[in-house]
Every structure is written in C-alpha cells, then in structure tokens.
Design an enzyme around this catalytic site. Structure first.
Site, PDB file in Angstrom:
ATOM      1  N   ASP A   1      -5.901   5.505  -9.183  1.00  0.00           N
ATOM      2  CA  ASP A   1      -6.942   6.153 -10.024  1.00  0.00           C
ATOM      3  C   ASP A   1      -7.491   7.326  -9.358  1.00  0.00           C
ATOM      4  OD1 ASP A   1      -7.701   5.452  -7.327  1.00  0.00           O
ATOM      5  OD2 ASP A   1      -9.322   3.980  -7.550  1.00  0.00           O
TER       6      ASP A   1
ATOM      7  N   GLU B   1     -16.586  10.632  -4.784  1.00  0.00           N
ATOM      8  CA  GLU B   1     -16.920  10.866  -6.086  1.00  0.00           C
ATOM      9  C   GLU B   1     -18.264  10.512  -6.461  1.00  0.00           C
ATOM     10  OE1 GLU B   1     -12.456   9.531  -7.529  1.00  0.00           O
ATOM     11  OE2 GLU B   1     -13.849   8.028  -7.220  1.00  0.00           O
TER      12      GLU B   1
HETATM   13  P1  NAD Z   1      -6.872  -2.104   0.065  1.00  0.00           P
HETATM   14  O1  NAD Z   1      -6.523  -0.809   0.954  1.00  0.00           O
HETATM   15  O2  NAD Z   1      -7.817  -3.115   0.726  1.00  0.00           O
HETATM   16  O3  NAD Z   1      -5.643  -2.679  -0.460  1.00  0.00           O
HETATM   17  C1  NAD Z   1      -4.501  -2.302  -0.841  1.00  0.00           C
HETATM   18  C2  NAD Z   1      -3.430  -3.085  -0.635  1.00  0.00           C
HETATM   19  O4  NAD Z   1      -2.041  -2.481  -1.095  1.00  0.00           O
HETATM   20  C3  NAD Z   1      -2.869  -3.207   0.845  1.00  0.00           C
HETATM   21  O5  NAD Z   1      -3.178  -4.408   1.307  1.00  0.00           O
HETATM   22  C4  NAD Z   1      -1.812  -2.263   1.117  1.00  0.00           C
HETATM   23  O6  NAD Z   1      -0.839  -2.898   2.053  1.00  0.00           O
HETATM   24  C5  NAD Z   1      -1.198  -2.733  -0.395  1.00  0.00           C
HETATM   25  N1  NAD Z   1       0.070  -1.737  -0.682  1.00  0.00           N
HETATM   26  C6  NAD Z   1       0.199  -0.533  -0.549  1.00  0.00           C
HETATM   27  N2  NAD Z   1       1.291  -0.340  -1.147  1.00  0.00           N
HETATM   28  C7  NAD Z   1       1.938  -1.314  -1.791  1.00  0.00           C
HETATM   29  C8  NAD Z   1       3.205  -1.509  -2.340  1.00  0.00           C
HETATM   30  N3  NAD Z   1       4.012  -0.460  -2.590  1.00  0.00           N
HETATM   31  N4  NAD Z   1       3.374  -2.800  -2.647  1.00  0.00           N
HETATM   32  C9  NAD Z   1       2.608  -3.870  -2.299  1.00  0.00           C
HETATM   33  N5  NAD Z   1       1.689  -3.538  -1.694  1.00  0.00           N
HETATM   34  C10 NAD Z   1       1.159  -2.278  -1.278  1.00  0.00           C
HETATM   35  O7  NAD Z   1      -7.428  -1.399  -1.218  1.00  0.00           O
HETATM   36  P2  NAD Z   1      -8.280  -2.016  -2.185  1.00  0.00           P
HETATM   37  O8  NAD Z   1      -9.908  -1.871  -2.007  1.00  0.00           O
HETATM   38  O9  NAD Z   1      -7.861  -3.526  -2.420  1.00  0.00           O
HETATM   39  O10 NAD Z   1      -8.097  -1.176  -3.558  1.00  0.00           O
HETATM   40  C11 NAD Z   1      -7.007  -1.130  -4.240  1.00  0.00           C
HETATM   41  C12 NAD Z   1      -6.733   0.206  -5.012  1.00  0.00           C
HETATM   42  O11 NAD Z   1      -7.564  -0.211  -6.304  1.00  0.00           O
HETATM   43  C13 NAD Z   1      -7.176   1.513  -4.555  1.00  0.00           C
HETATM   44  O12 NAD Z   1      -6.238   2.377  -4.778  1.00  0.00           O
HETATM   45  C14 NAD Z   1      -8.409   1.681  -5.106  1.00  0.00           C
HETATM   46  O13 NAD Z   1      -8.966   3.126  -5.116  1.00  0.00           O
HETATM   47  C15 NAD Z   1      -8.468   0.812  -6.354  1.00  0.00           C
HETATM   48  N6  NAD Z   1      -9.570   0.805  -6.999  1.00  0.00           N
HETATM   49  C16 NAD Z   1      -9.456   1.025  -8.481  1.00  0.00           C
HETATM   50  C17 NAD Z   1     -10.881   0.572  -9.110  1.00  0.00           C
HETATM   51  C18 NAD Z   1     -10.886   0.995 -10.625  1.00  0.00           C
HETATM   52  O14 NAD Z   1     -11.870   0.707 -11.351  1.00  0.00           O
HETATM   53  N7  NAD Z   1      -9.548   1.217 -11.186  1.00  0.00           N
HETATM   54  C19 NAD Z   1     -12.078   0.199  -8.398  1.00  0.00           C
HETATM   55  C20 NAD Z   1     -11.830  -0.113  -7.089  1.00  0.00           C
HETATM   56  C21 NAD Z   1     -10.623   0.107  -6.423  1.00  0.00           C
END
Ligand code: NAD
Length: 345
Positions: free
Chosen positions: A227, A56
């Site tokens: 997101d 993005e």
């Molecule tokens: P990451 O991959 O490091 O961590 C995600 C974690 O979620 C993993 O440890 C995984 O095992 C766990 N997980 C997956 N499904 C699960 C479930 N059903 N129950 C419990 N745990 C589960 O990712 P990250 O960098 O920490 O990012 C997390 C999310 O936040 C991503 O989807 C990312 O796109 C989003 N994000 C959003 C924003 C925002 O502004 N809203 C900003 C940054 C990241």
C-alpha cells in the site's frame, strides 16, 4: 464541544457491539458512499516517506461533512514493540468548519479495511467460496477473518506467516470463535484449495508473497498489504492474468500492486461496480484481484458510521477543543491574563 472517542472507549464500543456487526454496518456505509462517488472532493493521500515508513494524511469531503485521517505505516515497528499502523481522525461540519468528532483510528482502520475487503470480495469472489488463505497474520488478520465470515460466510482459513509467533497469536485469538484454521508451512501450502487469498504482510520492499503458480483460475485475491511506493506483494504476471479492481486509480497507480505495471494498465474502479456501471466477476474461471491500498472515503464512511453509533452515548466524551469566547472577535479575552504576566515580568 467535540465528541471524543479514545482507545478505551473504542475498545468498549467494539466489545459491546461485536466486530461482525460493526463491519457489516460499516460495509453498507462504505458502499453507499462509493455509490455517490461524484459528490466527493477527493485526492490521493498526502504521504511523507522516510526509510522507516510513511506518515500520511487522508482527506475527503462530500460538501456537507469533511474527514481526514492521520495514519502511519512502519513495517519494522513490531520489532520495537510498536504497531505497524496507527491512526487518528477527525469528522467535521463543512458549513461551520467546526470539528464534530475526534477519534482513535488504529482499531477503526482495521475495522474499515476488513469491511472494505469483504465488501469487495462479496462482489468479486465466486459465490460458492468457502475457504480463505490468509498470508500474514499480524494486526489486521483477525479483523479480515471476521469480516469475511460476516459478509461471505467464510469459516475455513488456511494461514501462513513467516513469524510463527504471529500464527500462534492468530490461532489463540480465533481458536474459540468457530473457525476451522489450518496452519500451513509456507505460502504455497496455504493457498492450496483456497477460493480467496488475502495477502496482509508488511515489508517495505517489492516482495513476492504470492507467485504466479500459486494463483489458479477462479480465485479472488484480496491484496491489501502492498500500500505504498516500493511495497508490493504479488508477482506482476498474476495481475496480467487477472481482472484488477481499485479504489482510486490516481492513488493506486503510485501505491498499489499495479505500480509494477505501465501507467495505462487497465483497471476497474470499484465505485462503478457498486453502481452497476461496470461488471465485477464475469465467469467462474476469472481471476479477480482487489489491489487495495486504503482510500480516504473509507475513513470518511468509518468515521460517519462511528459517529452515528456513539453520539450521545457513554462511548463519546465531550471535549472542549474549540474556543468559545462570548464575543467571537475577542479571542484575546481568553488569554489576556498571559499578556499581563509578560508585562509584569
Ligand atoms: P503487521 O506488521 O502487524 O503484520 C504483518 C505480518 O506479515 C507480520 O506478522 C509479518 O511476520 C508477516 N509477513 C511479512 N512478510 C511476510 C511474508 N513474506 N510471508 C508471510 N508473512 C509475512 O501489519 P498489519 O497491521 O497487519 O498490516 C499488514 C499490512 O497491511 C501492512 O503493510 C499495512 O500497511 C497494510 N494495510 C493496508 C490497508 C489497506 O487499506 N489496504 C489498511 C491497513 C493496513
């Protein structure tokens, strides 16, 4: 010359300044920028989707400064030893069009996302909130925990992740930082007694990380993992019982939890709450949801905050990214040796 903050400089700046101090300062700048919402040129981010994830571009300008972030979201990346989310960004001067700052934004995004989550929760969570459930303890999670302590005083965390190694890592990282961490055996146990629930999971699917029965009256849900299109975390009936707050409806209706609901589902824009034009939480029993997707103004604020802290310091190198010929019309003079080489060959 352009100021350049690479990963090593970002690490040193964060280590020497402190995460809680940074997210507090950044949150102030994000709120101030949201309050002048009308001054911004804004649009939903430009997303390029693939089966593996999304890349993005996120631009915003207030007419004086312009910023954009390049960011990806690839939920399966950790399986190949890569980050789910990475990014870099640019802050530029609108008057000349010249870039001022080029920075890594993987760490910066975690800081700005945590700052935004906590800033919003400070308006929407019950003021007596003490316990936060964190579902998903990946890359964003420690930043979220520290921001909620800095802005709301939250010290008790109830965590759950489907990957036990992610919870081990979380406990290791926060173990000595003064939190009381309870490790749950499932999401339902994690949310028991929580005043705030943060969902930060990564799965490119209509997932139901949080079901309707897990959300009791009075809870604030910080739903930040869903997101992009086809990627959600909440059972839609939660949204129907809640007051839903969003950054920018034009983007959130495509990418957020509310993509599951009709296009006219009522939401409140955060900038109106920050300006006092719309109510935040109105009763202790209300369920509030921040349907967070991440908006370009947050990156604009984060880059401006970073620049205000690092300009003229050892954290910002000066790099020669833009040409500077003696005669501005004589760009060719900088590469004329190349023409000679071609001619000789
Ligand atoms: P990451 O991959 O490091 O961590 C995600 C974690 O979620 C993993 O440890 C995984 O095992 C766990 N997980 C997956 N499904 C699960 C479930 N059903 N129950 C419990 N745990 C589960 O990712 P990250 O960098 O920490 O990012 C997390 C999310 O936040 C991503 O989807 C990312 O796109 C989003 N994000 C959003 C924003 C925002 O502004 N809203 C900003 C940054 C990241």
């Amino acid at each position: 010359m352009v100021r350049f903050v690479d990963v090593a400089s970002m690490q040193r700046w964060v280590a020497q300044t402190g995460i809680e101090r940074i997210v507090s300062g950044m949150a102030e700048m994000i709120e101030a920028d949201f309050r002048r919402w009308g001054e911004f040129d804004k649009r939903p981010r430009v997303a390029s989707h693939s089966p593996a994830g999304v890349i993005e571009l996120m631009p915003a300008s207030d007419g004086r400064a312009y910023a954009f972030k390049y960011v990806n979201g690839h939920p399966d990346n950790p399986r190949r030893g890569l980050q789910t989310v990475t990014g870099f960004g640019v802050l530029a001067d609108v008057d000349s069009g010249y870039p001022l700052l080029l920075s890594e934004m993987t760490i910066l995004t975690s800081l700005r996302t945590a700052a935004t989550s906590a800033l919003v929760a400070r308006r929407l969570a019950r003021p007596d909130s003490q316990v936060m459930a964190l579902i998903g303890t990946g890359s964003q999670s420690e930043f979220q925990a520290l921001a909620f302590r800095a802005l709301l005083g939250i010290r008790t965390l109830r965590i759950w992740d489907t990957d036990p190694a992610a919870m081990d890592k979380f406990e290791r990282n926060l173990g000595s930082l003064g939190f009381d961490v309870h490790r749950a055996t499932g999401a339902a146990e994690a949310v028991e007694g929580a005043d705030i629930i943060t969902t930060c999971t990564a799965d490119k699917a209509y997932a139901t990380v949080l079901t309707d029965d897990m959300v009791v009256p009075g809870v604030h849900v910080n739903a930040m993992g869903g997101d992009c299109p086809g990627k959600t975390e909440l059972e839609s009936s939660i949204l129907q019982r809640a007051s839903v707050f969003v950054e920018y409806p034009e983007q959130t209706r495509i990418e957020g939890e509310i993509q599951q609901l009709p296009a006219d589902f009522p939401v409140t824009e955060l900038w109106r709450v920050f300006r006092g034009e719309a109510a935040g939480r109105t009763s202790p029993d209300e369920i509030t949801v921040f349907d967070s997707v991440g908006f370009a103004i947050e990156d604009f604020s984060a880059l401006r905050y970073l620049d205000s802290c690092v300009a003229g310091t050892e954290y910002a190198a000066e790099v020669n990214l833009i040409v500077d010929p003696t005669d501005p019309k004589d760009l060719f003079s900088l590469v004329s040796a190349g023409a000679l080489t071609l001619a000789l060959n």
